[in-house]
Design a protein around this motif. Structure first.
Motif, PDB file in Angstrom:
ATOM      1  N   GLU A   1       0.811  -1.217   0.000  1.00 25.24           N
ATOM      2  CA  GLU A   1       0.000   0.000   0.000  1.00 25.24           C
ATOM      3  C   GLU A   1       0.852   1.277   0.000  1.00 25.24           C
ATOM      4  N   SER A   2       2.073   1.173   0.569  1.00 22.18           N
ATOM      5  CA  SER A   2       2.923   2.367   0.626  1.00 22.18           C
ATOM      6  C   SER A   2       3.521   2.707  -0.726  1.00 22.18           C
ATOM      7  N   PHE A   3       3.332   1.836  -1.715  1.00 20.65           N
ATOM      8  CA  PHE A   3       4.052   2.036  -2.968  1.00 20.65           C
ATOM      9  C   PHE A   3       3.107   2.119  -4.164  1.00 20.65           C
ATOM     10  N   THR A   4       2.026   2.848  -3.985  1.00 21.93           N
ATOM     11  CA  THR A   4       1.056   2.986  -5.066  1.00 21.93           C
ATOM     12  C   THR A   4       1.508   4.065  -6.040  1.00 21.93           C
ATOM     13  N   PHE A   5       0.781   4.139  -7.144  1.00 24.13           N
ATOM     14  CA  PHE A   5       1.152   5.079  -8.202  1.00 24.13           C
ATOM     15  C   PHE A   5       1.195   6.518  -7.695  1.00 24.13           C
ATOM     16  N   ILE A   6       0.302   6.807  -6.741  1.00 21.07           N
ATOM     17  CA  ILE A   6       0.224   8.187  -6.272  1.00 21.07           C
ATOM     18  C   ILE A   6       1.553   8.655  -5.683  1.00 21.07           C
ATOM     19  N   GLU A   7       2.319   7.719  -5.119  1.00 23.06           N
ATOM     20  CA  GLU A   7       3.644   8.084  -4.606  1.00 23.06           C
ATOM     21  C   GLU A   7       4.546   8.537  -5.753  1.00 23.06           C
ATOM     22  N   SER A   8       4.540   7.775  -6.841  1.00 22.57           N
ATOM     23  CA  SER A   8       5.314   8.173  -8.020  1.00 22.57           C
ATOM     24  C   SER A   8       4.912   9.566  -8.464  1.00 22.57           C
ATOM     25  N   ALA A   9       3.596   9.795  -8.455  1.00 25.72           N
ATOM     26  CA  ALA A   9       3.101  11.093  -8.911  1.00 25.72           C
ATOM     27  C   ALA A   9       3.603  12.206  -8.003  1.00 25.72           C
ATOM     28  N   ILE A  10       3.605  11.940  -6.691  1.00 23.75           N
ATOM     29  CA  ILE A  10       4.064  12.968  -5.757  1.00 23.75           C
ATOM     30  C   ILE A  10       5.548  13.260  -5.974  1.00 23.75           C
ATOM     31  N   ILE A  11       6.338  12.207  -6.150  1.00 27.69           N
ATOM     32  CA  ILE A  11       7.778  12.422  -6.359  1.00 27.69           C
ATOM     33  C   ILE A  11       8.006  13.201  -7.655  1.00 27.69           C
ATOM     34  N   LEU A  12       7.240  12.850  -8.669  1.00 24.77           N
ATOM     35  CA  LEU A  12       7.363  13.569  -9.939  1.00 24.77           C
ATOM     36  C   LEU A  12       6.969  15.030  -9.755  1.00 24.77           C
ATOM     37  N   ALA A  13       5.898  15.234  -8.971  1.00 18.76           N
ATOM     38  CA  ALA A  13       5.456  16.611  -8.712  1.00 18.76           C
ATOM     39  C   ALA A  13       6.570  17.395  -8.027  1.00 18.76           C
ATOM     40  N   ILE A  14       7.293  16.733  -7.130  1.00 15.85           N
ATOM     41  CA  ILE A  14       8.402  17.402  -6.437  1.00 15.85           C
ATOM     42  C   ILE A  14       9.453  17.869  -7.443  1.00 15.85           C
ATOM     43  N   VAL A  15       9.770  16.985  -8.397  1.00 17.56           N
ATOM     44  CA  VAL A  15      10.788  17.337  -9.390  1.00 17.56           C
ATOM     45  C   VAL A  15      10.323  18.510 -10.261  1.00 17.56           C
ATOM     46  N   VAL A  16       9.067  18.435 -10.692  1.00 12.82           N
ATOM     47  CA  VAL A  16       8.562  19.485 -11.574  1.00 12.82           C
ATOM     48  C   VAL A  16       8.444  20.812 -10.825  1.00 12.82           C
ATOM     49  N   LEU A  17       7.933  20.712  -9.606  1.00 15.38           N
ATOM     50  CA  LEU A  17       7.740  21.903  -8.782  1.00 15.38           C
ATOM     51  C   LEU A  17       9.074  22.570  -8.482  1.00 15.38           C
ATOM     52  N   GLY A  18      10.077  21.763  -8.191  1.00 19.51           N
ATOM     53  CA  GLY A  18      11.377  22.309  -7.812  1.00 19.51           C
ATOM     54  C   GLY A  18      12.104  22.934  -8.973  1.00 19.51           C
ATOM     55  N   GLY A  19      11.828  22.451 -10.156  1.00 15.73           N
ATOM     56  CA  GLY A  19      12.571  22.933 -11.320  1.00 15.73           C
ATOM     57  C   GLY A  19      13.405  21.788 -11.825  1.00 15.73           C
ATOM     58  N   MET A  20      13.072  21.320 -13.028  1.00 18.87           N
ATOM     59  CA  MET A  20      13.751  20.156 -13.593  1.00 18.87           C
ATOM     60  C   MET A  20      15.265  20.329 -13.543  1.00 18.87           C
ATOM     61  N   GLY A  21      15.934  19.372 -12.940  1.00 23.09           N
ATOM     62  CA  GLY A  21      17.391  19.406 -12.940  1.00 23.09           C
ATOM     63  C   GLY A  21      17.990  20.201 -11.795  1.00 23.09           C
ATOM     64  N   SER A  22      17.164  20.976 -11.105  1.00 28.73           N
ATOM     65  CA  SER A  22      17.716  21.833 -10.047  1.00 28.73           C
ATOM     66  C   SER A  22      17.705  21.115  -8.708  1.00 28.73           C
ATOM     67  N   GLN A  23      18.880  21.060  -8.071  1.00 27.52           N
ATOM     68  CA  GLN A  23      18.999  20.325  -6.808  1.00 27.52           C
ATOM     69  C   GLN A  23      18.281  21.039  -5.674  1.00 27.52           C
ATOM     70  N   MET A  24      18.634  22.319  -5.490  1.00 22.64           N
ATOM     71  CA  MET A  24      18.054  23.065  -4.380  1.00 22.64           C
ATOM     72  C   MET A  24      16.540  23.179  -4.544  1.00 22.64           C
ATOM     73  N   GLY A  25      16.111  23.352  -5.784  1.00 25.75           N
ATOM     74  CA  GLY A  25      14.687  23.435  -6.057  1.00 25.75           C
ATOM     75  C   GLY A  25      13.974  22.176  -5.600  1.00 25.75           C
ATOM     76  N   VAL A  26      14.568  21.026  -5.898  1.00 20.12           N
ATOM     77  CA  VAL A  26      13.954  19.760  -5.521  1.00 20.12           C
ATOM     78  C   VAL A  26      13.892  19.620  -3.995  1.00 20.12           C
ATOM     79  N   VAL A  27      14.959  20.029  -3.323  1.00 22.76           N
ATOM     80  CA  VAL A  27      14.968  19.958  -1.859  1.00 22.76           C
ATOM     81  C   VAL A  27      13.813  20.790  -1.297  1.00 22.76           C
TER      82      VAL A  27
END
Ligand code: ADP
Ligand code: MG
Lengths: 443, 261
Positions: A349-375
């Motif tokens: 249950e901890s590893f459903t698609f929604i987790e992937s989506a959240i992690i992807l959202a983190i990358v997009v939100l932070g700025g693709m490729g940007s380390q500090m942005g992702v943090v």
């Protein structure tokens, strides 16, 4: 106000009305054995009405509103670029200042949990796990430009590696941390092979499928993984053999508090886990920072930019993609191992698609490729839902809203990636003097 | 053939190269011969199949028929990156740079094979890694100087002017230390002064940097001035080949190509 804005406002309102009436305006009421449809309660209908009116008025006066906003923005003494960018430039101009600031930040990060509340420290640990996941996925999506929607699969592989290796072979956390990373990387490698011929949308769909396959496999392989019941009693990490429980669970181990002769407190364990996560994140940041400045990191980016040019320069597309996929998966594996140790219990249950989506959202939100942005994005994405617990039902709605606003406000993410600045030596005489000195003549 | 040509060693030899796209024969039995140290041009009207020849030679397309040999080795149907590793690199008719990376990074990416690519030595910055990195910087610096882009080293490649992008693309090829450089319409979109500089650059590459050049170009002044040998293709089929003067005066060529303009 003109006809187009009226038309716009009408269309928006109608769309809103249709969507809202289905999703919020009606409800299903159980009547004995059957279910019937009825109108939602009046309070909600009123709220919908108000929202509709607001929307209509906003759309009608959108132009003057946005003009006014622009004017206000220009008046404000805010720097041209965002605060983050200003900070970055400042840091570049004064390297000493940057180092000092980083040292202070690090010290603060280490010290605060000793004064913070247990719940907050625990939440920070969770945020750090997402930082690690975000940084890992950032390699695949942000740098190499491969849209991976099944990243959570590798996270699951890492978590289950530790849980199963511990359950069946009694391996401890530290050896499993390495193994978990390696096993996840191996999965990334194996799955990467067939997938990486595909491009764009196809790649996204197939990786999505792989993520689901891993989850479903874990769910159904009951004999080994415990199926939906998951695996419990996964031991917590130890500090050089010292356990953080009241009594040592394993023969020969000494609990931490006994060793130091202090009273037992469950808080130590939480702080230890936090510090461990911090250490892992710092290690991740360091490794990825190095990778970015190495040929392989540059090759990932070049591949994202133009794969045909890459090939014409003698780069093997498949190997570069595969390395991004593999290394990205390894970080998910580390995060997964730590996650299993922190939770003490894992299930599919901890590893459903929604987790992937959240992690992807983190990358997009932070700025693709940007380390500090992702943090930054990882912290926001974990802490915001906690702060707004009462709105938990609307969590996804809020994520969606956040994404829409981000795309309008800062389409390149919170902190767009900055190119490294490399100063070339000024050696005029040497270069222009004679052709015999040219370094390109080695062959 | 002049006596000078006979003395040189053949680098690239192409026989009966044919490329079909479905029913369309884009390239039909083309023969080419490039000797080391030569500048060889391919000319022909738009759509004649020149770029397609380049694509076949560099492994972007698998030729339908024919044989390509490089230094006596058969490379027909080899993969794109394998061919460029043997020392044949190209530029593109439409510039293909890594636009959001800096000028310098573009040149570093191209040198990946000369860099120490061991993961661990890179992570821990071993002396060997530092040395190879420094060598890459020096090489990049050298070529940036040559193409007059040194002051732009840390700009994003996408922000350069068109002429600068063209030059950067050539520099990016040169840092790979090729034996053969293939340029697809390098003067397209350049002003007369830039074209003149390009002319000098290409000659310098041949004379001082040990590269042979294959050139597709519409600028006849440039082609006639610098070519050692010219091949003319019309509708995929070889029409003529020879020294610039022979081509200039060939009635078929004038009719098919030069006369058109
Ligand atoms: N990938 C392809 N698929 C189908 N037709 C192609 C392809 N590439 C080139 N062609 C065709 O081959 C012919 C030659 O094109 P090209 O080599 O680009 O000409 P040139 O470079 O001499 O102007 C054109 O008719 C073009 O439409
Ligand atoms: Mg062409």
């Amino acid at each position: 106000m003109n006809t187009t804005s009226i038309k716009n406002a009408l269309i928006t309102s109608v769309v809103f009305l249709i969507l809202a009436s289905f999703m919020m305006g009606v409800q299903l009421v159980p009547e004995g054995t059957s279910i019937s449809l009825s109108l939602a309660d009046p309070v909600r209908l009123e709220a919908l009405g108000v929202a509709l009116a607001l929307l209509f008025v906003f759309q009608l006066f959108r132009e003057p509103i946005s003009n006014g906003w622009q004017a206000v923005k220009n008046k404000l003494p805010l720097p041209e670029h965002g605060i983050a960018e200003t900070l970055q430039t400042k840091g570049e101009q004064h390297p000493r200042l940057k180092q000092l600031a980083l040292a202070f930040l690090l010290a603060a990060l280490i010290i605060w949990p000793f004064f913070g509340s247990r719940g907050n420290v625990d939440l920070a640990t969770l945020a750090l796990i997402y930082v690690m996941l975000g940084l890992g996925l950032n390699i695949v999506v942000g740098l190499a430009g491969l849209l991976d929607l099944g990243y959570v699969g590798f996270y699951a592989v890492g978590a289950y590696s530790y849980a199963l290796l511990n359950q069946y072979f009694g391996l401890d956390f530290w050896s499993c941390l390495l193994l978990g990373g390696f096993i996840a990387a191996f999965f990334g490698f194996i799955l990467g092979f067939p997938v990486l011929r595909l491009r764009g949308d196809y790649l996204a769909i197939v990786t999505l499928g792989f993520g689901e396959i891993i989850r479903i496999l874990l769910n159904n392989w009951t004999a080994i993984t415990g199926g939906p019941n998951g695996i419990s009693q996964i031991p917590k990490p130890t500090l050089f053999g010292l356990e953080f429980s009241r009594r040592a669970k394993e023969e020969g181990n000494i609990p931490f508090h006994e060793f130091f002769g202090i009273d037992y407190s469950s808080g130590y364990k939480v702080i230890f886990l936090y510090l461990l996560a911090l250490l892992l994140v710092i290690a991740t940041l360091w490794v990825i920072n190095r990778l970015l400045r190495m040929p392989i990191g540059r090759a990932w980016e070049a591949l994202r930019e133009d794969d045909i040019a890459c090939q014409s320069l003698g780069m093997n597309k498949t190997i570069i993609k595969l390395s991004a996929f593999t290394i990205g998966a390894a970080f998910a594996g580390f995060a997964g191992t730590f996650f299993a140790a922190r939770q003490g219990f894992i299930s599919p249950e901890s590893f459903t698609f929604i987790e992937s989506a959240i992690i992807l959202a983190i990358v997009v939100l932070g700025g693709m490729g940007s380390q500090m942005g992702v943090v930054l994005a990882a912290i926001i994405m974990t802490i915001l839902p906690e702060l707004a617990r009462e709105f938990n039902e609307y969590r996804m709605l809020m994520f969606g809203l956040l994404m829409v606003f981000m795309m309008i406000w800062r389409p390149a993410g919170l902190m767009p990636m900055k190119r490294p600045h490399i100063a070339l030596k000024e050696s005029k005489e040497e270069n222009s003097s004679s052709i015999s000195q040219q370094p390109a003549h080695a062959a | 053939m002049s006596s000078q040509e006979n003395n040189q060693q053949t680098l690239l030899e192409v026989e009966d190269l044919t490329m079909r796209f479905g029913g369309l024969v884009a390239v039909n039995k083309v023969k080419l011969n490039v000797k080391s140290g030569q500048i060889v041009s391919i000319i022909g009207p738009n759509g004649a199949g020149k770029t397609t020849v380049f694509n076949c030679l560099t492994g972007f397309y698998k030729p339908s028929d024919g044989r390509i040999s490089y230094r006596g080795e058969n490379i027909t149907g080899s993969k794109n990156h394998e061919i460029s590793r043997k020392g044949i690199v190209r530029t593109f008719q439409h510039v293909r740079l890594f636009k959001s990376m800096t000028v310098l990074e573009n040149l570093l990416v191209a040198q990946h094979r000369h860099l120490n690519t061991n993961l661990l030595s890179g992570l821990f910055k071993t002396p060997a890694y530092r040395r190879s990195e420094q060598a890459a910087f020096d090489r990049a610096s050298f070529w940036l100087d040559k193409v007059n882009l040194k002051s732009m080293a840390n700009r994003d490649a996408g922000n350069l002017s068109y002429g600068q992008q063209r030059r950067l693309e050539i520099a990016r090829c040169m840092v790979t230390q090729p034996d053969m450089l293939m340029l697809d319409e390098p003067a397209a979109g350049l002003n007369p002064r830039e074209t003149k500089e390009l002319d000098e650059l290409i000659c310098e590459l041949r004379d001082h940097h040990n590269v042979s050049v294959m050139l597709i170009e519409h600028d006849m002044k440039l082609v006639m001035e610098i070519s050692d040998h010219i091949y003319v293709i019309n509708q995929g089929t070889p029409l003529a080949d020879g020294l610039p003067d022979q081509i200039k005066n060939n009635p078929d060529v004038i009719k098919a190509y030069l006369g058109e303009a």
